[in-house]
Enzyme design. Structure first.
Site: not given
Ligand code: SDX
Length: 393
Positions: A270, A328
């Site tokens: 998130h 989700d």
């Molecule tokens: C919603 O914003 C909101 O409030 C949204 C929401 C709402 O109510 O409106 O809460 C609803 O959209 C929830 C999120 C739903 N999306 C997903 O579940 C899709 C999977 N999640 C990822 O795509 C991701 O976690 C995001 C998009 C939610 C956040 O992306 P970020 O900002 O890139 O995540 P981060 O900066 O915390 O990542 C830190 C690290 C990164 O790796 P490094 O570069 O540090 O090595 O964690 C990795 C990311 O690549 N990472 C993941 C991951 N999420 C982050 N790796 C594997 N699987 C994942 N799900």
């Protein structure tokens, strides 16, 4: 003081706006709507009461609640022209595409709402949108399965009426299933608002130009559709299907950690929560109860989701990055168990989030300090240079 508090996370310079509606503490996994925890609201309230709270700032008295419910109930029907408009889509159009089109088209039917400065008209636009989103979402579904549209029934509650418009057919009497309506109402509560997420920020930006609230909400639906945002609930169920069995979880986690693999653990991580998303906690409990009541105690997807969560939370990659289940992760399992088709999951998220979108839109319009949104950039392009004629290039 008034018991109100201003939480300055220290990044006010980059904060896109001020708001009194929703407070999130990402490190602690706290979510408050007007000061009430999401856990308390999910346990004790219902969606239209939470909608009133999010829109007006206080829990309603019995009479305030009754008149709010009436105002929403008596705006559930759509202009009959919309029945013809929807027929322009292909039958297999994604419901989110249909909803973007039909909600945007509402601005072609309600001219008077275009006067956004009038608080009475803003209130009517809010009632219309909260009331009509279920009718539009159900219409998109009925159109995709080639069944006749069901007109809303004002004798049913908000969630029950949506289920009726989705699954009722003219040739059969419709029996309300209180377990399903209650579970769906709780899912609506958990999706109602979430501070300045991508789709809400989109609604605020569109609304800040003075555009119609219907155009602003259509923009919110468009932003929510992406798999990184609201589209994740559909992606989680597809991911669980792909995993297929508990013993294939390690392979899936390995792919999620592989930077060269675009596969992500959907429903995890998130932008703000660096702890367990409190909504996921409520849904995890609710999944057990609802699936048991539906006779699906041994639902394979729930078993895989629970094991996947358990293993991921022990895994250094996810712990180091503070990746936890988000809203989700479990919602899709419940919706699918309720017989809701996967392609409708994000449409249901949009239906519920309309309350937050329209409340944040109103708050922005009412803010005397508010100006047209205009994000700035860090320019990284070439410095100024002279033009070169093509025969000199
Ligand atoms: C919603 O914003 C909101 O409030 C949204 C929401 C709402 O109510 O409106 O809460 C609803 O959209 C929830 C999120 C739903 N999306 C997903 O579940 C899709 C999977 N999640 C990822 O795509 C991701 O976690 C995001 C998009 C939610 C956040 O992306 P970020 O900002 O890139 O995540 P981060 O900066 O915390 O990542 C830190 C690290 C990164 O790796 P490094 O570069 O540090 O090595 O964690 C990795 C990311 O690549 N990472 C993941 C991951 N999420 C982050 N790796 C594997 N699987 C994942 N799900």
């Amino acid at each position: 003081g008034t018991g109100m508090f201003t939480y300055d996370p220290g990044f006010t310079s980059t904060a896109s706006c001020t708001s009194k509606i929703t407070y999130i503490d990402g490190d602690e996994g706290v979510l408050l709507h007007r000061g009430y925890t999401i856990e308390d609201l999910a346990k004790n309230s219902n969606f239209l009461e939470v909608a009133y709270l999010i829109l007006k700032g206080e829990l309603p008295s019995a009479s305030e609640y009754e008149s709010f419910v009436n105002n929403v109930t008596y705006h559930t029907m759509l202009h009959e022209q919309i029945n013809h408009l929807v027929r322009g889509f292909r039958r297999d159009a994604h419901p989110m595409a249909v909803m973007i089109g039909l909600v945007g088209a509402l601005s072609a039917f309600y001219y008077e709402d275009l006067d956004v400065e009038d608080p009475k008209k803003r209130e009517i636009a809010s009632f219309r949108l909260i009331a009509k989103m279920p009718t539009i979402a159900a219409m998109a579904y009925k159109y995709s399965v080639g069944q006749p549209f069901q007109y809303p029934r004002n004798d049913l509650g908000y969630a029950a009426n949506f289920l009726y418009m989705m699954f009722g057919i003219p040739c059969e009497p419709y029996k309300v299933n209180p377990t399903l309506s209650k579970a769906l109402d709780r899912i609506f509560i958990l999706h109602a608002d979430h501070e300045q997420n991508a789709s809400t920020s989109t609604v605020r930006l569109i609304g800040s130009t003075g555009a119609s609230p219907y155009a602003a909400i259509a923009g919110g639906i468009a932003a929510l559709w992406g798999p990184a945002h609201g589209g994740a609930n559909e992606a989680v169920v597809k991911m669980l299907e792909e995993i297929g069995s508990v013993d294939r979880i390690p392979e899936c986690l390995a792919r999620a950690k592989d930077k060269n693999d675009s596969f992500r653990l959907m429903g995890f991580g998130h932008r703000v929560y660096k702890n367990y998303d409190p909504r996921a906690g409520v849904l995890k409990e609710s999944a057990d109860q609802v699936l048991a009541e539906l006779g699906q105690k041994n639902n394979p997807k729930l078993a895989i989701a629970r094991e996947l969560e358990h293993i991921a939370l022990e895994d250094d990659y996810f712990r180091d990055r503070k990746l936890f289940p988000n809203v989700d992760f479990y919602s899709g399992i419940i919706l699918e168990a309720m017989g809701i088709p996967t392609k409708m999951f994000t449409a249901i998220f949009a239906l519920a989030r309309t309350v937050g979108w329209i409340a944040q839109w109103s708050e922005m319009i009412e803010d005397p300090e508010q100006k047209i949104g205009r994000p700035r950039q860090l320019y990284k392009g070439p410095a100024q240079r002279p033009f070169v004629a093509i025969d000199k290039r």
